[in-house]
Design an enzyme around this catalytic site. Structure first.
Site, PDB file in Angstrom:
ATOM      1  N   LYS A  13      -4.538  35.192 -18.521  1.00 29.59           N
ATOM      2  CA  LYS A  13      -6.271  34.996 -18.854  1.00 29.59           C
ATOM      3  C   LYS A  13      -6.464  33.743 -18.056  1.00 29.59           C
ATOM      4  CE  LYS A  13      -7.987  33.639 -23.085  1.00 29.59           C
ATOM      5  NZ  LYS A  13      -8.891  32.663 -22.945  1.00 29.59           N
ATOM      6  N   ARG A  32     -16.314  30.253 -21.453  1.00 27.92           N
ATOM      7  CA  ARG A  32     -16.133  28.857 -21.247  1.00 27.92           C
ATOM      8  C   ARG A  32     -16.159  28.967 -19.793  1.00 27.92           C
ATOM      9  NH1 ARG A  32     -16.622  25.589 -24.727  1.00 27.92           N
ATOM     10  NH2 ARG A  32     -15.775  24.007 -23.818  1.00 27.92           N
ATOM     11  N   CYS A  62     -13.942  30.633 -28.260  1.00 24.54           N
ATOM     12  CA  CYS A  62     -13.478  30.897 -29.466  1.00 24.54           C
ATOM     13  C   CYS A  62     -14.241  29.683 -30.358  1.00 24.54           C
ATOM     14  CB  CYS A  62     -12.162  30.869 -29.824  1.00 24.54           C
ATOM     15  SG  CYS A  62     -11.445  32.290 -28.891  1.00 24.54           S
TER      16      CYS A  62
HETATM   17  N1  EPU Z   1     -12.294  18.116 -24.670  1.00 30.46           N
HETATM   18  C1  EPU Z   1     -13.310  17.387 -24.821  1.00 30.46           C
HETATM   19  N2  EPU Z   1     -14.323  17.088 -23.840  1.00 30.46           N
HETATM   20  C2  EPU Z   1     -14.335  18.191 -22.712  1.00 30.46           C
HETATM   21  C3  EPU Z   1     -13.196  18.971 -22.681  1.00 30.46           C
HETATM   22  C4  EPU Z   1     -12.281  19.191 -23.432  1.00 30.46           C
HETATM   23  O1  EPU Z   1     -13.277  16.582 -25.798  1.00 30.46           O
HETATM   24  O2  EPU Z   1     -15.095  17.729 -21.881  1.00 30.46           O
HETATM   25  C5  EPU Z   1     -11.276  18.270 -25.863  1.00 30.46           C
HETATM   26  C6  EPU Z   1     -11.289  19.749 -26.533  1.00 30.46           C
HETATM   27  O3  EPU Z   1     -12.672  19.747 -27.571  1.00 30.46           O
HETATM   28  C7  EPU Z   1      -9.981  19.857 -27.014  1.00 30.46           C
HETATM   29  C8  EPU Z   1      -9.155  19.368 -26.037  1.00 30.46           C
HETATM   30  O4  EPU Z   1      -9.733  18.495 -25.367  1.00 30.46           O
HETATM   31  O5  EPU Z   1     -10.135  19.316 -28.255  1.00 30.46           O
HETATM   32  C9  EPU Z   1      -8.521  20.169 -25.282  1.00 30.46           C
HETATM   33  O6  EPU Z   1      -9.470  21.225 -24.474  1.00 30.46           O
HETATM   34  P1  EPU Z   1      -8.928  21.699 -23.218  1.00 30.46           P
HETATM   35  O7  EPU Z   1     -10.107  20.996 -22.013  1.00 30.46           O
HETATM   36  O8  EPU Z   1      -7.570  21.220 -22.603  1.00 30.46           O
HETATM   37  O9  EPU Z   1      -9.341  23.232 -23.211  1.00 30.46           O
HETATM   38  P2  EPU Z   1      -9.925  24.234 -22.409  1.00 30.46           P
HETATM   39  O10 EPU Z   1      -9.776  24.144 -20.963  1.00 30.46           O
HETATM   40  O11 EPU Z   1     -11.491  24.318 -23.061  1.00 30.46           O
HETATM   41  C10 EPU Z   1      -8.044  25.956 -22.231  1.00 30.46           C
HETATM   42  C11 EPU Z   1      -7.871  27.404 -22.543  1.00 30.46           C
HETATM   43  C12 EPU Z   1      -7.543  27.379 -24.067  1.00 30.46           C
HETATM   44  C13 EPU Z   1      -6.353  26.553 -24.508  1.00 30.46           C
HETATM   45  C14 EPU Z   1      -6.764  25.172 -23.930  1.00 30.46           C
HETATM   46  C15 EPU Z   1      -5.134  24.159 -24.185  1.00 30.46           C
HETATM   47  C16 EPU Z   1      -9.046  28.443 -21.058  1.00 30.46           C
HETATM   48  C17 EPU Z   1     -10.197  29.517 -20.819  1.00 30.46           C
HETATM   49  N3  EPU Z   1      -9.025  28.218 -22.247  1.00 30.46           N
HETATM   50  O12 EPU Z   1      -9.178  25.689 -22.884  1.00 30.46           O
HETATM   51  O13 EPU Z   1      -7.153  28.678 -24.561  1.00 30.46           O
HETATM   52  O14 EPU Z   1      -6.201  26.626 -25.949  1.00 30.46           O
HETATM   53  O15 EPU Z   1      -7.027  25.068 -22.603  1.00 30.46           O
HETATM   54  O16 EPU Z   1      -4.278  24.692 -23.713  1.00 30.46           O
HETATM   55  O17 EPU Z   1      -8.194  28.191 -20.283  1.00 30.46           O
HETATM   56  C18 EPU Z   1      -7.389  30.642 -25.612  1.00 30.46           C
HETATM   57  O18 EPU Z   1      -6.711  31.292 -24.560  1.00 30.46           O
HETATM   58  O19 EPU Z   1      -7.344  31.318 -26.927  1.00 30.46           O
HETATM   59  C19 EPU Z   1      -7.843  29.335 -25.581  1.00 30.46           C
HETATM   60  C20 EPU Z   1      -8.509  28.730 -26.439  1.00 30.46           C
END
Ligand code: EPU
Length: 437
Positions: free
Chosen positions: A22, A95, A119
């Protein structure tokens, strides 16, 4: 609202087959926007996040053909601006829309991004994303129903350093830098296997990207990119989920398509807990070998650490392990909400705001309940559960399947955001449940 009535206590046994991740597939679909010619993506799962991204791409003129065998053709040759009101209809559903910014700015000179969903596992701000885009020269305007971006002078390569190796912000840089003028240097990048697969896709399209040691990614912008043909990386999160389900229900599941290399960290922990696995050419078999499970201490982390998405399903198995297990969640500040339902079912879990792992994380001094102590083994009994989010929801289902007695689980459709044919797979594994639409 959909509801499942589960009669637990029966080991899950059999085979499930994975499709693409995903967290790669949805980004690969966005990357197709950057091509002058059509792209072909293989192993695309039928999950609702894919539907949301398809909907947004179609609004922007991308012609999508998605066949039953998981092959998606994406033709971006007539990309056009979409009406704000139509885009807004997708507000709050995922997202991924934030990743449309760079590609739309390149192709159309403007982008409108609706309010984001996903989520509820923490604040999930997008400040890094917008800072990154400003670095490339984007102008960002907050509107009541979303965000409008323009790039009056085009997008130019930049030197960027992320305060935390965010997966999404790294993808934002990649999807923007590949066609920006000049060179981009990103330090503090995330290097998850899904990101490496996205880089492989962009390279197929004509991009120039190198990944150096110490989380530095360098990109040389090019004028044009073409379409790609790519088989998506398997879904490591789904693989780990079924592995944990095998352990929690004392079952035996062969996960077709799972590969060792991207799961090394998970496999080490699975073995320490007392789970057995066998790596085959076409997948990995996970099973409970009998006897007691062991407690463990885990800290979630960015790759190559133990993924945050793996902890929720594993917590269910740890309620059956002997002694005290500790999980220190260092990626999301609020990812233990799902444990309330497990406690209702008889699990003994205490949540702490202190950093209980070996290291102090950025949540330690900020009163976030981000460490869990799980005491086991405890008998789980059936309960009424409302699925709170994707991974937490999967855990609840596993807990219901492992528990003695009957559980009623509502809001189950949330699980289909990330797990293809979830109910069919459960049925194939011999789960005892009935489903009411
Ligand atoms: N963060 C910030 N500011 C930002 C972006 C992120 O503070 O602008 C923080 C977040 O709040 C979090 C941390 O950085 O505390 C990590 O967030 P990240 O950006 O790495 O996560 P994401 O890209 O939003 C993706 C996956 C998540 C997975 C995380 C970590 C997708 C769509 N989602 O999220 O997947 O947990 O990376 O590997 O790729 C899931 O599949 O259930 C899921 C939540």
């Amino acid at each position: 609202m959909s509801q499942i009535t589960v009669t637990g206590g029966k080991p899950l046994k059999g085979r499930v087959d994975l499709k693409g991740a995903k967290n790669l597939v949805t980004k690969a679909m966005v990357a197709a926007l950057l091509g002058e010619t059509p792209s072909v993506l293989k192993d695309v799962p039928r999950i609702s996040d894919v539907e949301v991204v398809s909907g947004l791409l179609r609004l922007h003129g991308v012609v999508i053909d998605f066949t039953d065998d998981g092959v998606m053709h994406l033709d971006p040759t007539n990309v056009k601006s979409a009406r704000m009101v139509d885009i807004d209809a997708h507000a709050g559903s995922s997202r991924i829309p934030i990743l449309f910014c760079g590609p739309l700015l390149h192709q159309l000179g403007e982008a409108f991004i609706p309010g984001l969903g996903g989520c509820h596992i923490g604040d999930r701000p997008v400040d890094y994303h917008f800072e990154v885009l400003r670095n490339f020269g984007a102008k960002i305007e907050e509107l009541p129903n979303g965000t409008r971006l323009t790039a009056p002078k085009g997008l130019k390569g930049a030197k960027i350093s992320l305060p935390y190796p965010s997966v999404g912000a790294t993808e934002q840089v990649l999807l923007t830098a590949v066609k920006a003028t000049g060179k981009t240097e990103l330090s503090g990048a995330a290097i998850e296997p899904e990101i490496m697969d996205l880089i492989a896709i962009l390279q197929k399209m004509g991009a120039i990207i190198s990944v150096d040691a110490d989380r530095v990614i360098r990109i040389e912008g090019v004028k044009t990119l073409n379409g790609y043909s790519h088989r998506a990386l398997f879904d490591r999160n789904e693989a780990a989920s079924w592995a944990a389900a095998a352990l929690a229900t004392e079952g035996d599941i062969f996960v077709g398509g799972a590969r060792q290399q991207e799961m090394t960290t998970f496999l080490n922990v699975f073995r320490k807990v007392g789970g057995a696995f066998q790596i085959e050419d076409d997948g990995i078999r996970f099973w409970h070998p009998g006897g007691q499970l062991n407690s463990v201490v885990i800290e979630t982390d960015v790759h190559p650490g133990f993924m945050t998405d793996w902890q929720q399903p594993l917590v269910v198995a740890l309620t059956q392990a002997n002694g005290f297990s500790i999980i220190h969640e260092t990626v999301y500040e609020q990812r233990f909400g799902f444990t309330d339902a497990l406690k209702d079912m008889g699990a003994q879990i205490q949540i702490y705001s202190e950093c209980l792992g070996g290291t102090s994380c950025r949540f330690g001094q900020r009163n976030y309940n981000h460490s869990a102590v799980i005491s086991g083994p405890t008998k789980l009994t059936g309960a009424d559960i409302r699925v709170p989010d994707l991974r937490g929801g999967f855990s609840h289902m596993v807990a219901a399947l492992a528990a003695e007695g009957v559980s009623n689980v509502t809001n189950v459709q949330l699980i289909s955001r990330g797990y293809e044919n979830f109910l069919q797979k459960l049925a194939d594994l011999g789960a005892d449940f009935t489903y009411t639409e």
